[in-house]
Design an enzyme around this catalytic site. Structure first.
Site, PDB file in Angstrom:
ATOM      1  N   LYS A 277       0.840  -1.196   0.000  1.00  0.00           N
ATOM      2  CA  LYS A 277       0.000   0.000   0.000  1.00  0.00           C
ATOM      3  C   LYS A 277       0.880   1.253   0.000  1.00  0.00           C
ATOM      4  O   LYS A 277       2.011   1.207   0.470  1.00  0.00           O
ATOM      5  CB  LYS A 277      -0.845   0.020   1.282  1.00  0.00           C
ATOM      6  CG  LYS A 277      -2.029  -0.924   1.289  1.00  0.00           C
ATOM      7  CD  LYS A 277      -2.821  -0.772   2.576  1.00  0.00           C
ATOM      8  CE  LYS A 277      -3.982  -1.751   2.632  1.00  0.00           C
ATOM      9  NZ  LYS A 277      -4.988  -1.539   1.575  1.00  0.00           N
ATOM     10  N   ARG A 351     -10.564 -11.261   1.907  1.00  0.00           N
ATOM     11  CA  ARG A 351     -11.431 -12.304   1.347  1.00  0.00           C
ATOM     12  C   ARG A 351     -10.767 -13.681   1.438  1.00  0.00           C
ATOM     13  O   ARG A 351     -11.444 -14.696   1.512  1.00  0.00           O
ATOM     14  CB  ARG A 351     -11.803 -11.932  -0.090  1.00  0.00           C
ATOM     15  CG  ARG A 351     -10.629 -11.805  -1.008  1.00  0.00           C
ATOM     16  CD  ARG A 351     -10.967 -11.036  -2.281  1.00  0.00           C
ATOM     17  NE  ARG A 351     -11.025  -9.594  -2.068  1.00  0.00           N
ATOM     18  CZ  ARG A 351     -11.359  -8.705  -3.008  1.00  0.00           C
ATOM     19  NH1 ARG A 351     -11.692  -9.117  -4.212  1.00  0.00           N
ATOM     20  NH2 ARG A 351     -11.389  -7.423  -2.724  1.00  0.00           N
TER      21      ARG A 351
HETATM   22  N1  BES Z   1      -8.275  -3.604   4.333  1.00  0.00           N
HETATM   23  C1  BES Z   1      -8.391  -3.230   2.972  1.00  0.00           C
HETATM   24  C2  BES Z   1      -9.666  -2.449   2.676  1.00  0.00           C
HETATM   25  C3  BES Z   1      -9.703  -1.049   3.206  1.00  0.00           C
HETATM   26  C4  BES Z   1      -9.021  -0.044   2.544  1.00  0.00           C
HETATM   27  C5  BES Z   1     -10.430  -0.759   4.331  1.00  0.00           C
HETATM   28  C6  BES Z   1      -9.070   1.245   3.035  1.00  0.00           C
HETATM   29  C7  BES Z   1     -10.474   0.523   4.796  1.00  0.00           C
HETATM   30  C8  BES Z   1      -9.785   1.524   4.164  1.00  0.00           C
HETATM   31  C9  BES Z   1      -8.380  -4.459   2.084  1.00  0.00           C
HETATM   32  O1  BES Z   1      -7.608  -5.514   2.523  1.00  0.00           O
HETATM   33  C10 BES Z   1      -7.837  -4.029   0.772  1.00  0.00           C
HETATM   34  O2  BES Z   1      -6.704  -3.668   0.715  1.00  0.00           O
HETATM   35  N2  BES Z   1      -8.651  -4.079  -0.281  1.00  0.00           N
HETATM   36  C11 BES Z   1      -8.252  -3.662  -1.578  1.00  0.00           C
HETATM   37  C12 BES Z   1      -8.802  -4.635  -2.567  1.00  0.00           C
HETATM   38  C13 BES Z   1      -8.271  -4.446  -3.956  1.00  0.00           C
HETATM   39  C14 BES Z   1      -6.805  -4.809  -4.005  1.00  0.00           C
HETATM   40  C15 BES Z   1      -9.073  -5.314  -4.887  1.00  0.00           C
HETATM   41  C16 BES Z   1      -8.815  -2.263  -1.805  1.00  0.00           C
HETATM   42  O3  BES Z   1      -9.936  -2.003  -1.388  1.00  0.00           O
HETATM   43  O4  BES Z   1      -8.116  -1.440  -2.364  1.00  0.00           O
HETATM   44 MN    MN Z   2      -5.566  -5.312   1.909  1.00  0.00          MN
END
Ligand code: BES
Ligand code: MN
Ligand code: ZN
Length: 492
Positions: A277, A351
């Site tokens: 990230k 997931r």
């Molecule tokens: N934990 C995150 C989702 C999230 C992001 C929650 C920001 C709260 C604030 C999750 O694990 C994630 O990173 N999801 C990705 C999925 C994508 C790679 C398909 C996302 O939402 O960017």
């Molecule tokens: Mn994630």
């Protein structure tokens, strides 16, 4: 904080501060009139003098003297506008004012805060939740610079005799829910060097020691390997802290009654893994275990209440880190269900840990399974910070959660799970990919989960937008414990 119900009017109980409502155009509500009797008409005089109008959001504090405690008057706005939303705001204003006072005890004229269309139980729930919310502090990591402690400790809720029974029941429920919400907040706020999969397992063990209706089981990385939980293991591979699958079985219902199973995403820190990230606000990814935190909160509230329902709380926990041993984009893993997944983005890890847990809970022959997860950033784009996204394979369950959310102000909004979306998860090399592209990210994440939940009644609650607040007010919210508890209470 200790909450109790009394049938005496506001002038009777001994309390450091007494709170009542003023309706717009300087009209004291019933509680305020009763209070004025012990204040020798002072309130009527102040209203007449225009010291307070009763507008929503206004307040007036009358200092006490001698044995006479102080009085807090809260503006309710116009009667015709006093709906559930206005009542909730008034309760928040009341709570904020109470916790900043030096008084250790308070009495509240409950009926003054009752909006049209809602019963006394609703008002009691709303007041208790608002006060507990305002009084919450998270201080275990504060050194010298201490936050001002809240002095308020005892709250008496004054109701009419005819309402007493309903109010007492609601008060007990609301206090238990507040305990659960606080537990969820504490776990969410705990830093990721202190909160990790094994520490969550310890929390479950401690709770099982504290409550005799509760049994805790912990699967460690060796158990998960034997089991074949390839997805949970893949997510945890880059971390020094190995994953855990935690089960808390709460037996409040009849023996043999099918349980409601809650499954919480417990990523104690989400760096994204190799699909790292960006750095900004990455600290907030300690909240990626707030689904798990809400499961702990609900289980604790059930234990406190002795709720007559069987509930199993499952927490699927790992730390998502980049490392030489971490899972790579392109890796293919076999999940507990036997289905294979091509991991195209290691940041779509929630997931994955959920998939194995959702397969594992089949063993409980559940009445319903509800998973709770900070699953997608897309959910924040869709609904902002107002509501959780709700999806699933059963309309009754989804509607039940939506209704529980409306009732508690801990709202959700349903998104569709049309089969056409499933196509976005196609992989050339495995049974499915773990991402579905940019469009409808919250829905395709739920589509992924749906492939592991075909054998039971299931709902998914994406709490990415509601589980915590950013900015000045940064912190966990304890949501959706109120929604889930309302749902379970409705089942009892
Ligand atoms: N934990 C995150 C989702 C999230 C992001 C929650 C920001 C709260 C604030 C999750 O694990 C994630 O990173 N999801 C990705 C999925 C994508 C790679 C398909 C996302 O939402 O960017
Ligand atoms: Mn994630
Ligand atoms: Zn995550």
């Amino acid at each position: 904080m200790q909450f109790s119900v009394t049938t005496s009017t506001l002038d009777k109980p001994r309390a450091g501060i007494r709170a009542a409502g003023i309706v717009h155009k300087r009209k004291p509500a019933a509680g305020a009139s009763a209070l004025d009797a012990v204040r020798d008409g002072e309130i009527a005089a102040l209203l007449k003098a225009g010291e307070m109008d009763g507008d929503a959001g206004s307040r007036l504090l009358l200092p006490g003297s001698g044995s006479k405690g102080s009085a807090l008057l809260i503006g309710l706005g116009a009667k015709k506008d006093f709906d559930a939303r206005a009542a909730r705001k008034a309760a928040q204003a009341l709570a904020a004012a109470l916790v900043e006072r030096p008084a250790t005890s308070a009495a509240i004229a409950v009926a003054d805060f009752q909006p049209r269309g809602k019963d006394i139980a609703w008002v009691v729930h709303t007041l208790v939740a608002a006060i507990a919310e305002a009084a919450y502090r998270f201080t275990p990591f504060k050194g010298k610079e201490k936050t001002t402690p809240v002095k308020l400790a005892k709250i008496q809720l004054c109701v009419e005799r005819k309402d007493a029974e309903a109010a007492k029941k609601a008060c007990t429920e609301a206090a238990a829910i507040a305990t659960g919400v606080n537990r969820a907040k504490d776990l969410g706020n705990t830093p990721p060097n202190v909160c990790y999969p094994e520490s969550l397992a310890d929390t479950a063990r401690e709770m099982a020691k504290q409550y005799k209706q509760l049994k805790a089981t912990v699967l460690d990385e060796k158990d998960l390997e034997k089991l074949g939980a390839g997805a949970i293991l893949a997510v945890g591979k880059g971390s020094e802290r190995p994953p855990r699958l935690i089960a808390m079985e709460y037996s409040g219902g009849k023996k043999g009654d099918a349980p409601v199973v809650l499954v919480g995403k417990g990523i104690t820190f989400d760096t994204g893994g190799i699909s790292l990230k960006p750095g900004a606000e990455m600290d907030e990814m300690k909240y990626d275990m707030c689904g798990a935190a809400s499961v702990f909160g609900v289980i604790e509230a059930c234990c406190e209440l002795g709720l007559p329902v069987n509930v199993v709380g499952v927490v699927t926990s790992a730390e998502n880190m980049p490392d030489g041993r971490a899972t790579r984009p392109g890796d293919i893993v076999t999940t507990l269900s036997g289905q294979t997944v091509e991991i195209l983005n290691t940041d779509a890890e929630g997931r994955l840990v959920l998939a194995d847990a959702l397969t594992w809970v089949e063993r409980y022959k559940p009445k319903a399974v509800i998973d709770i997860a900070t699953l997608t950033g897309a959910c924040i784009i869709a609904l902002g910070h107002q509501g959780a996204a709700i999806l699933g394979n059963n309309e009754r369950l989804a509607k039940g959660l939506l209704a529980a959310g409306e009732e508690t102000g801990d709202r959700g909004w349903q998104l569709p799970l049309w089969p056409e979306y499933q196509e976005q998860l196609k992989s050339n090399f495995a049974d499915m990919a773990n991402i579905g592209g940019r469009p409808a990210g919250t829905i395709t994440a739920a589509c992924f989960l749906s492939r592991y939940t075909e054998d039971y009644t299931w709902a998914h609650v994406d709490i990415a937008g509601v589980a915590w607040k950013s900015g000045k007010e940064k912190g966990a919210t304890g949501r959706p414990v109120p929604m889930l508890m309302r749902y379970l209470l409705d089942q009892a």
